[in-house]
Design a protein around this motif. Structure first.
Motif, short mmCIF file in Angstrom:
data_model
loop_
_atom_site.label_atom_id
_atom_site.label_comp_id
_atom_site.label_asym_id
_atom_site.label_seq_id
_atom_site.Cartn_x
_atom_site.Cartn_y
_atom_site.Cartn_z
N GLY A 289 109.12 13.16 92.41
CA GLY A 289 108.74 13.26 93.81
C GLY A 289 109.31 14.47 94.51
O GLY A 289 108.64 15.10 95.34
N LYS A 290 110.54 14.83 94.18
CA LYS A 290 111.15 15.99 94.85
C LYS A 290 110.42 17.27 94.47
O LYS A 290 110.11 18.10 95.34
N ASP A 291 110.11 17.43 93.18
CA ASP A 291 109.40 18.63 92.74
C ASP A 291 108.04 18.73 93.42
O ASP A 291 107.61 19.81 93.85
N PHE A 292 107.34 17.59 93.51
CA PHE A 292 106.02 17.57 94.13
C PHE A 292 106.11 17.96 95.60
O PHE A 292 105.34 18.79 96.09
N SER A 293 107.06 17.37 96.32
CA SER A 293 107.17 17.64 97.75
C SER A 293 107.59 19.08 98.02
O SER A 293 107.10 19.71 98.97
N LEU A 294 108.47 19.63 97.18
CA LEU A 294 108.86 21.03 97.36
C LEU A 294 107.68 21.96 97.12
O LEU A 294 107.54 22.99 97.78
N GLY A 295 106.82 21.59 96.18
CA GLY A 295 105.62 22.38 95.94
C GLY A 295 104.70 22.36 97.16
O GLY A 295 104.14 23.39 97.54
N ILE A 296 104.56 21.20 97.79
CA ILE A 296 103.76 21.09 99.01
C ILE A 296 104.38 21.92 100.12
O ILE A 296 103.69 22.66 100.84
N ILE B 76 106.49 15.17 102.87
CA ILE B 76 105.14 14.64 102.77
C ILE B 76 104.72 14.01 104.09
O ILE B 76 103.57 14.15 104.54
N GLY B 77 105.64 13.32 104.76
CA GLY B 77 105.32 12.71 106.05
C GLY B 77 104.98 13.75 107.09
O GLY B 77 103.99 13.61 107.83
N LEU C 286 103.77 7.15 97.22
CA LEU C 286 103.77 8.61 97.37
C LEU C 286 104.97 9.25 96.69
O LEU C 286 104.86 10.32 96.09
N GLY C 287 106.13 8.61 96.80
CA GLY C 287 107.35 9.24 96.28
C GLY C 287 107.71 8.83 94.87
O GLY C 287 108.25 9.64 94.10
N VAL C 288 107.44 7.57 94.52
CA VAL C 288 107.89 7.05 93.22
C VAL C 288 106.75 6.24 92.59
O VAL C 288 106.90 5.06 92.29
N HIS D 259 95.21 10.98 99.69
CA HIS D 259 95.27 12.42 100.00
C HIS D 259 96.31 13.12 99.12
O HIS D 259 96.09 14.25 98.67
N TRP D 260 97.43 12.44 98.88
CA TRP D 260 98.50 13.07 98.11
C TRP D 260 98.46 12.69 96.62
O TRP D 260 98.75 13.53 95.76
N LEU D 261 98.10 11.44 96.31
CA LEU D 261 98.10 11.04 94.90
C LEU D 261 97.08 11.80 94.07
O LEU D 261 97.28 12.02 92.88
N GLN D 262 95.97 12.21 94.70
CA GLN D 262 94.98 12.98 93.94
C GLN D 262 95.59 14.27 93.40
O GLN D 262 95.20 14.77 92.35
#
Length: 370
Positions: free
Chosen positions: A123-130, A208-209, A318-320, A348-351
């Motif tokens: 989740g952290k890697d994904f959110s930092l990418g966003i 993400i929020g 979304l996170g885990v 929106h985010w899981l895709q």
């Protein structure tokens, strides 16, 4: 060949090495990876970011996480041989595709963790990418404290689960779990002039929020609190405890505002809409795994839900997501009310994380789905 020799050969065949697991993580076939170590040993996530089902609960709970007995399943232990014994019992119970990672986590991490593939995207890697892609605005704990001391029109929204919020949050924050943001926003933040700061314990759910609100077109200035409650404590500031301020029931005006924001955030999203009959047919498909996940609040789920579905609070997905979706390559049906605000946020985010998603919007009062 004796029966004991056959059993021994079968056991050896069901043990895989690290190289094989790497190949399986890279293919497109359905795969479940279960870390069966104790939860306190696994912590936030194993090096695999795999679903954690402790060994003493595995036999009782595996059907909920891996609904189809024929799904390729890998048990990963702490190198203590527990997985082998469990695999044998699961095979006796009819699970023919249960495998054991030889050496468990110690063998998986023997050469370090830098280039190891994972079952799910952390989740952290994904959110930092966003954050890096969208340049999501942030404020520091010190900056937020200054704004509050100056009497600025600012509200902190904590997007964690309500139990996490209750355990400790920035003073004055409002608890609104991540998937609830669009649905509850107009009630929580009635003025377009309010600066909204989104917080969590660290980074993932806050980023993400905040980006969810920005993507949905809210008129407010939106930022995330960098490092969340962790940063607040590092500034030697006290956290507030208890359910001091949480979201209220959604009124008609807030629901209408949410519907408009759903249209904005989903403008470029395309997901099939299915009905209850289709969802249940998918769940019964012997050749494909389908999860029916109700992303409303647990309280709403208890009041009524689609048969065969399980409660899966949207913000946590979304996170885990790996804590709920144990089968890689499965179909995921997100179930929500007719406004669809929670499902819109989650899909929106899981895709972006590679999930195959369909939506089931259901009128839980009349029983109508669309």
């Amino acid at each position: 060949m004796s029966t004991s020799s056959i059993d021994k050969a079968s056991t050896v065949e069901k043990t895989i090495d690290v190289d094989t697991l790497r190949l399986w993580l890279a293919d497109d076939a359905e795969l479940a990876v279960l870390d069966i170590r104790p939860s306190d040993e696994v912590g936030y996530a194993s090096p695999l970011f795999a679903t954690n089902i402790p060994a003493d609960r595995l036999e009782a709970e595996i059907d909920r996480y891996v609904p189809r007995a024929v799904v390729r399943t890998v048990l990963v232990d702490g190198g203590d041989g527990v997985a082998q014994r469990l695999a044998e019992r699961l095979a006796e119970a009819g699970r023919s595709e249960v495998h054991v990672l030889a050496g468990g986590i110690p063998e998986w991490t023997r050469n370090g963790t830098e280039d190891l593939p994972t079952f799910d995207v952390p989740g952290k890697d994904f959110s930092l990418g966003i954050r890096d892609e969208r340049d999501t605005p942030s404020v520091s704990a010190a900056e937020l404290k200054t704004l509050e001391d100056q009497g600025a029109d600012v509200v902190v929204i904590d997007t964690r689960t309500l139990p996490e919020f209750t355990a400790g949050h920035v003073p004055g924050a409002v608890g609104v779990p991540g998937a609830e943001l669009l649905l509850r926003f107009a009630n929580v933040v009635p003025s377009p002039d309010t600066h909204v700061v989104v917080s969590c314990a660290g980074l993932p759910r806050a980023i993400i929020g905040a980006q969810t609100l920005i993507d949905s077109g809210v008129p407010n200035k939106v930022s995330y609190l960098h490092d969340g409650t962790r940063a607040w404590k590092e500034e030697n500031l006290e956290l507030e405890t208890g359910a001091t301020a949480v979201y209220a029931p959604v009124d008609h005006a807030a629901r209408e505002a949410a519907a408009q924001r759903v249209e904005t955030i989903t403008a470029n999203d395309t997901f099939p809409r299915i009905d209850v009959e289709t969802a249940q047919a998918w769940a019964a498909d012997p050749d494909r795994t389908t999860y029916l996940l109700d992303v409303r609040t647990p309280e709403e789920f208890e009041q009524g839900h689609v048969p065969g579905s399980i409660t899966s609070e949207g913000g946590q997905l979304l996170g885990v997501s790996y804590r709920t979706i144990a089968v890689r390559g499965a179909r995921v049906v997100l179930i929500d009310d007719l406004t669809g605000a929670r499902a819109a946020v989650v899909s929106h985010w899981l895709q972006r994380r590679g999930f195959e998603i369909a939506l089931l919007l259901h009128d839980f009062e009349s029983g109508i789905a669309r």
